[in-house]
Write an enzyme that holds these catalytic residues in place. Structure first.
Site, short mmCIF file in Angstrom:
data_model
loop_
_atom_site.label_atom_id
_atom_site.label_comp_id
_atom_site.label_asym_id
_atom_site.label_seq_id
_atom_site.Cartn_x
_atom_site.Cartn_y
_atom_site.Cartn_z
N TYR A 144 0.86 -1.19 0.00
CA TYR A 144 0.00 0.00 0.00
C TYR A 144 0.89 1.23 0.00
O TYR A 144 1.81 1.33 0.80
CB TYR A 144 -0.90 0.01 1.23
CG TYR A 144 -1.79 1.23 1.35
CD1 TYR A 144 -2.83 1.45 0.44
CD2 TYR A 144 -1.60 2.16 2.37
CE1 TYR A 144 -3.65 2.57 0.54
CE2 TYR A 144 -2.42 3.28 2.48
CZ TYR A 144 -3.44 3.48 1.57
OH TYR A 144 -4.25 4.59 1.68
N ASP A 236 9.21 2.76 -0.07
CA ASP A 236 8.17 3.39 0.73
C ASP A 236 8.37 2.92 2.18
O ASP A 236 7.97 1.82 2.56
CB ASP A 236 6.79 2.99 0.21
CG ASP A 236 5.67 3.64 1.00
OD1 ASP A 236 5.96 4.23 2.07
OD2 ASP A 236 4.50 3.56 0.56
N LYS A 264 4.02 8.66 9.06
CA LYS A 264 3.71 8.05 10.36
C LYS A 264 4.63 8.51 11.51
O LYS A 264 4.40 9.56 12.07
CB LYS A 264 3.64 6.53 10.22
CG LYS A 264 2.52 6.14 9.23
CD LYS A 264 2.09 4.70 9.24
CE LYS A 264 0.78 4.53 8.47
NZ LYS A 264 0.90 4.01 7.12
C1 LIG Z 1 0.25 4.54 5.79
C2 LIG Z 1 1.02 4.31 4.56
C3 LIG Z 1 0.98 5.21 3.49
C4 LIG Z 1 0.02 6.37 3.44
O1 LIG Z 1 0.23 7.29 4.45
P1 LIG Z 1 -0.98 8.28 4.86
O2 LIG Z 1 -0.35 9.20 5.85
O3 LIG Z 1 -2.04 7.39 5.44
O4 LIG Z 1 -1.44 8.96 3.63
C5 LIG Z 1 1.85 5.02 2.44
N1 LIG Z 1 2.69 3.98 2.40
C6 LIG Z 1 2.75 3.09 3.40
C7 LIG Z 1 3.74 1.98 3.34
C8 LIG Z 1 1.91 3.21 4.50
O5 LIG Z 1 1.92 2.29 5.45
#
Ligand SMILES: *Cc1c(COP(=O)(O)O)cnc(C)c1O
Length: 421
Positions: A144, A236, A264
């Site tokens: 994701y 990511d 995060k």
């Molecule tokens: C949470 C998450 C996102 C998106 O971040 P948001 O602050 O919710 O937009 C993108 N990549 C990864 C791996 C994530 O866990």
């Protein structure tokens, strides 16, 4: 357990907010039941509107690593707010956070702050396309990367929990530039590579189909293939950044990506995101280069201060070992009581993040994660919730341990799991 207030609030929420939630997984659809409306948190615990308390393993999806309402974060946020909450102008604090991130993360020489992980990834993709002057992106099934159009194709997290209908709102002309291949499958990557691939984007450890680890050679292989094709490698690390180590997953695996996305943890519980990489690439961003990206609240002083205090607390020897010890104890404990009860589970863990799949096979990619038993997870989740343990409300999400979780908390959780099994 009395959940009357949550019940009433959820009914009201559904009247004014689609599905009653501001992010889909919060609706508990995959596990059934009434989502708990959280009133406050302290340390490893959260308290709902009916005053029930729970040991929290969601931790705002990993963002809260020091524990809820941690004293250092609270105090610095209070002080910062007194001096104004946003200026839309440059501040010294932003530079300090950027410097902290650059010093911590091996692949980052320059960094740009944004407001969410989604925004970080969206901008990183644009940058990769601007830098390489190519169109295609390769991503992995079950990873994701936020909810930008090009990244929602076969995505994990809530997008996995809810499936992807035709009505998802992404034009085929946009989707065609995203190619999705199975995680841990280098051969599949090689088959779809060509000279129009701007970047391969990957969660170096996947946390959004449950926790799935990269197999030996997978990240190395991605580094090799992208180098060979002059494509960029984007890690990511929105979850893994400052989670798996102070330098993220890239430090642990020793693979340096071209661009890294963060989010995060770096906001200490406030909305934030960041993307950074080699200076040569980052200088393609406006106002130096032609890749435009901006933000009214970017570098927000409150979020930046909360992030700075959080990162300082993580830059201490022993911090990551402490969390890992608890996570290992919990993962092993759960495996033991599951075995005793004759229930097949697979636990995937690295550092302080892990997940429990109800299956008797290994889980190394999305289709395997999906094959795990969703009804059993739902039942387990609800038993745990009744016993005051708050787990992610989907089997395709990670559990997180933070600095506030104690040995007693872990023991309490194992006892609850034994009962639940
Ligand atoms: C949470 C998450 C996102 C998106 O971040 P948001 O602050 O919710 O937009 C993108 N990549 C990864 C791996 C994530 O866990």
């Amino acid at each position: 357990m009395n959940i009357q207030e949550s019940r009433i609030l959820f009914e009201k929420a559904k009247k004014y907010i689609p599905g009653g939630v501001n992010s889909p997984v919060r609706a508990f659809k995959a596990v059934g039941g009434i989502p708990r409306f959280i009133e406050r948190g302290k340390g490893a615990r959260i308290f709902d509107a009916d005053r029930n308390s729970y040991l929290d393993y969601v931790c705002s999806w990993g963002a809260i690593i020091l524990g809820h309402a941690e004293a250092g974060v609270v105090s610095v946020v209070k002080n910062t707010i007194e001096n104004g909450t946003s200026f839309g102008a440059v501040t010294a604090l932003e530079v300090e956070l950027a410097e902290t991130i650059v010093n911590a993360v091996p692949g980052i020489e320059q960094v740009r702050l944004v407001n969410s992980g989604t925004e970080a990834v969206m901008s990183a993709i644009r940058l990769a396309r601007g830098y390489t002057k190519r169109n295609r992106i390769i991503k992995f099934e079950g990873c994701y990367h936020g909810h930008a159009d090009s990244m929602l194709i076969k995505a994990g997290s809530g997008a996995a929990t809810f499936g992807i209908p035709d009505s998802m709102g992404i034009p085929a002309d946009i989707a065609k530039y995203t190619t999705v291949v199975p995680y841990n499958d280098l051969e599949a990557v090689r088959q779809v590579m060509d000279d129009d691939v701007a970047a391969i984007i990957v969660e170096p450890v996947c946390g959004n189909m449950g926790v799935v680890l990269p197999q030996k050679g997978f990240l190395e292989g991605l580094r090799e293939i992208t180098t060979q094709y002059n494509s960029l490698l984007i890690f990511d690390e929105v979850i893994t950044g400052f989670r798996l180590s102070y330098g993220g997953a890239q430090q642990i695996f020793g693979i340096i990506p071209d661009i890294t996305c963060l989010g995060k943890i770096i906001g200490g519980g406030f909305p934030i995101g960041a993307y950074g990489g080699k200076r040569e690439i980052m200088e393609y961003i406006s106002p130096v280069g032609g890749v435009y990206q901006a933000g009214t609240l970017s570098g927000n002083p409150v979020a930046v201060q909360a992030g700075l205090v959080t990162l300082k607390s993580l830059n201490i020897i022993g911090v990551y070992d402490f969390m890992e010890t608890h996570a290992a104890k919990l993962a092993n404990g759960i495996q033991k009581v599951a075995k005793k009860a004759g229930i097949a589970i697979t636990v995937n863990r690295i550092g302080s993040m892990f997940s429990v799949f109800f299956t008797d096979t290994v889980v190394t990619n999305y289709s395997m994660a999906q094959q795990s038993d969703s009804q059993r997870y739902a039942s387990f989740f609800n038993h745990m919730l009744d016993n005051a343990i708050y787990l992610p409300p989907s089997r395709l999400e990670a559990w997180f341990i933070g600095l506030a979780h104690t040995s007693e908390d872990i023991e309490e959780t194992i006892r609850a799991a034994e009962k639940a099994f």
